[in-house]
Design a protein around this motif. Structure first.
Motif, mmCIF file in Angstrom:
data_model
loop_
_atom_site.group_PDB
_atom_site.id
_atom_site.type_symbol
_atom_site.label_atom_id
_atom_site.label_comp_id
_atom_site.label_asym_id
_atom_site.label_seq_id
_atom_site.Cartn_x
_atom_site.Cartn_y
_atom_site.Cartn_z
ATOM 1 N N TYR A 1 65.221 49.686 68.718
ATOM 2 C CA TYR A 1 64.738 50.414 67.524
ATOM 3 C C TYR A 1 65.871 50.681 66.532
ATOM 4 N N ILE A 2 66.717 49.695 66.342
ATOM 5 C CA ILE A 2 67.833 49.943 65.437
ATOM 6 C C ILE A 2 67.399 49.726 63.983
ATOM 7 N N HIS A 3 67.639 50.728 63.160
ATOM 8 C CA HIS A 3 67.486 50.564 61.707
ATOM 9 C C HIS A 3 68.908 50.524 61.191
ATOM 10 N N PRO A 4 69.454 49.355 60.935
ATOM 11 C CA PRO A 4 70.863 49.333 60.547
ATOM 12 C C PRO A 4 71.080 50.025 59.202
ATOM 13 N N PRO A 5 72.164 50.748 59.081
ATOM 14 C CA PRO A 5 72.431 51.428 57.815
ATOM 15 C C PRO A 5 72.916 50.413 56.783
ATOM 16 N N PRO A 6 72.830 50.756 55.487
ATOM 17 C CA PRO A 6 73.479 49.918 54.483
ATOM 18 C C PRO A 6 74.970 49.818 54.849
ATOM 19 N N GLN A 7 75.573 48.665 54.649
ATOM 20 C CA GLN A 7 76.952 48.456 55.102
ATOM 21 C C GLN A 7 77.976 49.064 54.139
ATOM 22 N N THR A 8 77.519 49.425 52.947
ATOM 23 C CA THR A 8 78.432 50.074 51.995
ATOM 24 C C THR A 8 77.705 51.260 51.387
ATOM 25 N N SER A 9 78.467 52.141 50.758
ATOM 26 C CA SER A 9 77.812 53.268 50.094
ATOM 27 C C SER A 9 78.195 53.286 48.624
#
Ligand SMILES: O=C1O[C@H]([C@@H](O)CO)C(O)=C1O
Length: 545
Positions: free
Chosen positions: A331-339
């Motif tokens: 159930y991984i919702h990967p985060p955006p890789q940059t902010s």
């Protein structure tokens, strides 16, 4: 499907820890009735305020209120308080399965007993990534014998009067204060009151229990354990965890966890469930409940002494638990890789105009009288400070390890305006309090969103090197997370929920003392506000139904 609840909120005398005091009940109970629903249901709570002389507002903790930002229940941010005699209708969708909470969000009213749990199940036919035989919910809380008003008055007076350590820890609304304590007025404390019989969690030998544990403590960080039984952590704040086993669970105010417990020990006896204060050198005795193996009597005390629990001042195991929590691999919702924006928030305790306050980047928060959401939508911008608070602090010159006077600290109710649909990083930086060699634990709670917990570390956050160590692969999502003593915690979230949202320390006295901020995002996309939330401050002219 619509689930309708009719609640009446009022004061009653109760003795949850054997000591009689005024508490706020819902339909005669504290904790209040549990909300049990399925994903996608609409919850309707018709709340009648029968407090006679006191306002109220209820926050649905962990429910993001997508499309209904005016139903978040945060007095001063999303609504005016509900006046005595009024009935206010909360209406919102529970869009995700999981374990959530509800509680008062007005002054320090939560600590008078106005709280309960929300359990959202999966739609029919869907299954969880773990199995169990029975599902149970408990809430942990700490309990003071004086009123929230005495506490609030002390916190805002000069000289400062601190609330001190709570008298008891309650497990699902029950604790046990020692009625023989010197100085207790006769008749106020009754050790044989049925209201303070320890909570019993009855289990059938051989079965596996999903225990949903929520903490709504005013102050205390807790370590919860069940004598002789390990717990497998499987969910937190509505997100599945890659399972891991603990002997004791550290839980901070505003967090929820589901753990699996197998009733696989000697069934001829009962066991202690214990909640111990950690992170503060507390005088509060451990809260105790009974883990009752059927068919033993639920009031039969276990034959062994209760577990003593971990040392209060050992940060290591607490940090380890924070680091151990990862998203379940299915159930991984990967985060955006940059902010798009990084806001470093230095948490300090300092004086402002002679009062002891908490500040973020030297700004101590106070709530406006006109709720922000109404102010934005009805062009009442004079109702709060238009200068936003700073995105960082004087990194080069601030020593987080020593007492600092923060002579430039001010109070403000300015807002962090976030560009809609951007990714925001928040680094919570802890520091020394006004007492030498002391730094406390602060559980921060974000309204309207879940965030990814991308990192925890000790010492001063290093803007250049620490982000390289972020977990951007399988970080857990949560709505409440601790910043440990002298440590930092990094969060990432998407500013994609139009509205105005509080982000604050969940310690009741700390938010009251200014430890919070407010975010606005996409408020122009928010539709017409219901008039039922209006009527206070500069929204007085708007009619309430
Ligand atoms: O806000 C707080 O004030 C006291 C102490 O620092 C001053 O008495 C304390 O322990 C807090 O958490």
């Amino acid at each position: 499907r619509v689930r309708l609840y009719k609640w009446e909120v009022k004061y009653e005398f109760k003795s949850p820890d054997c000591y009689k005091k005024l508490v706020i009940t819902i339909n005669g109970r504290t904790p209040g009735p549990s909300i049990v629903a399925q994903q996608g249901d609409t919850i309707v709570v018709e709340l009648k305020n029968s407090l006679l002389t006191e306002n109220v507002a209820i926050h649905w903790h962990g429910i993001r209120q997508i499309g209904t930002p005016w139903m978040d229940g945060t007095e001063g941010v999303t609504q005016c308080p509900i006046l005595p005699g009024e009935t206010f209708v909360y209406r919102f969708v529970v869009d995700r399965p999981g374990t959530y909470l509800y509680h008062a969000h007005y002054g320090m009213q939560r600590e008078a007993g106005l709280y309960g749990s929300i359990r959202v199940g999966l739609p029919d036919g869907e299954t969880e990534p773990f199995s169990y035989d029975y599902d149970r919910s408990i809430i942990l809380n700490d309990w003071y014998h004086n009123s929230t008003y005495e506490q609030a008055a002390g916190l805002s007076s000069i000289p400062f009067v601190w609330v001190g350590e709570p008298q008891s820890i309650l497990i699902h609304g029950r604790g046990r204060f020692n009625c023989n304590t010197p100085g207790i007025e006769a008749g106020l404390c009754n050790a044989t009151s049925p209201e303070c019989v320890p909570y019993a969690l009855t289990v059938v030998p051989g079965k596996t229990y999903r225990l949903r544990i929520g903490s709504l403590t005013a102050l205390s960080a807790l370590s919860f354990e069940i004598e002789g039984h390990n717990m497998t952590v499987v969910e937190t704040d509505g997100h599945y965890v890659e399972p891991f086993v603990v002997k004791n669970l550290f839980i901070y105010s505003g967090e929820t966890y589901s753990v699996l417990i197998k009733a696989d020990q000697d069934p001829s006896r009962n066991y202690w469930a214990s909640a111990k204060v950690v992170s503060r050198n507390s005088t509060t005795p451990n809260g105790l409940a009974i883990f009752n193996y059927y068919p033993n009597h639920p009031r039969r005390n276990p034959p062994t002494p209760p577990p003593v629990g971990p040392r209060w001042d050992d940060v290591g195991p607490r940090l380890s638990q924070s680091l151990a929590i990862k998203a379940h691999h299915g159930y991984i919702h990967p985060p955006p890789q940059t902010s798009d924006r990084v806001i470093v928030m230095l948490n300090t305790q300092n004086r402002v105009n002679g009062n002891v306050r908490w500040s973020v980047n030297n700004v101590s928060f106070n709530l406006p009288h006109t709720p922000y959401l109404i102010a934005y939508k009805h062009n009442l911008l004079h109702a709060f400070e238009q200068t936003p608070p700073p995105d960082g602090y004087d990194y080069a010159n601030y020593d987080i390890f020593s007492v600092a006077k923060n002579v430039n600290a001010t109070t403000s109710n300015g807002v962090y305006r976030l560009r809609f649909n951007t990714t925001v990083d928040i680094i919570l930086q802890n520091a020394n309090t006004m007492n030498p060699n002391n730094s406390e634990t602060h559980p921060w709670h974000l309204h309207g969103h879940d965030f990814w917990v991308v990192g925890h570390g000790t010492g001063k956050f290093d803007k250049f090197n620490d982000p390289k160590k972020y977990n951007l692969v399988d970080p857990i999502m949560k709505n409440t997370v601790a910043v440990h003593p002298y440590g930092w915690t990094a969060l990432r979230f998407r500013a994609d929920n139009p509205g105005v949202w509080a982000f604050h320390c969940h310690i009741e006295s700390h938010f009251y003392m200014g430890m919070g901020v407010v975010f606005e995002e996409g408020v122009e996309r928010v539709g017409k506000l219901p008039t039922s939330i209006m009527g206070c401050g500069d929204s007085k002219g708007y009619h309430r139904p």
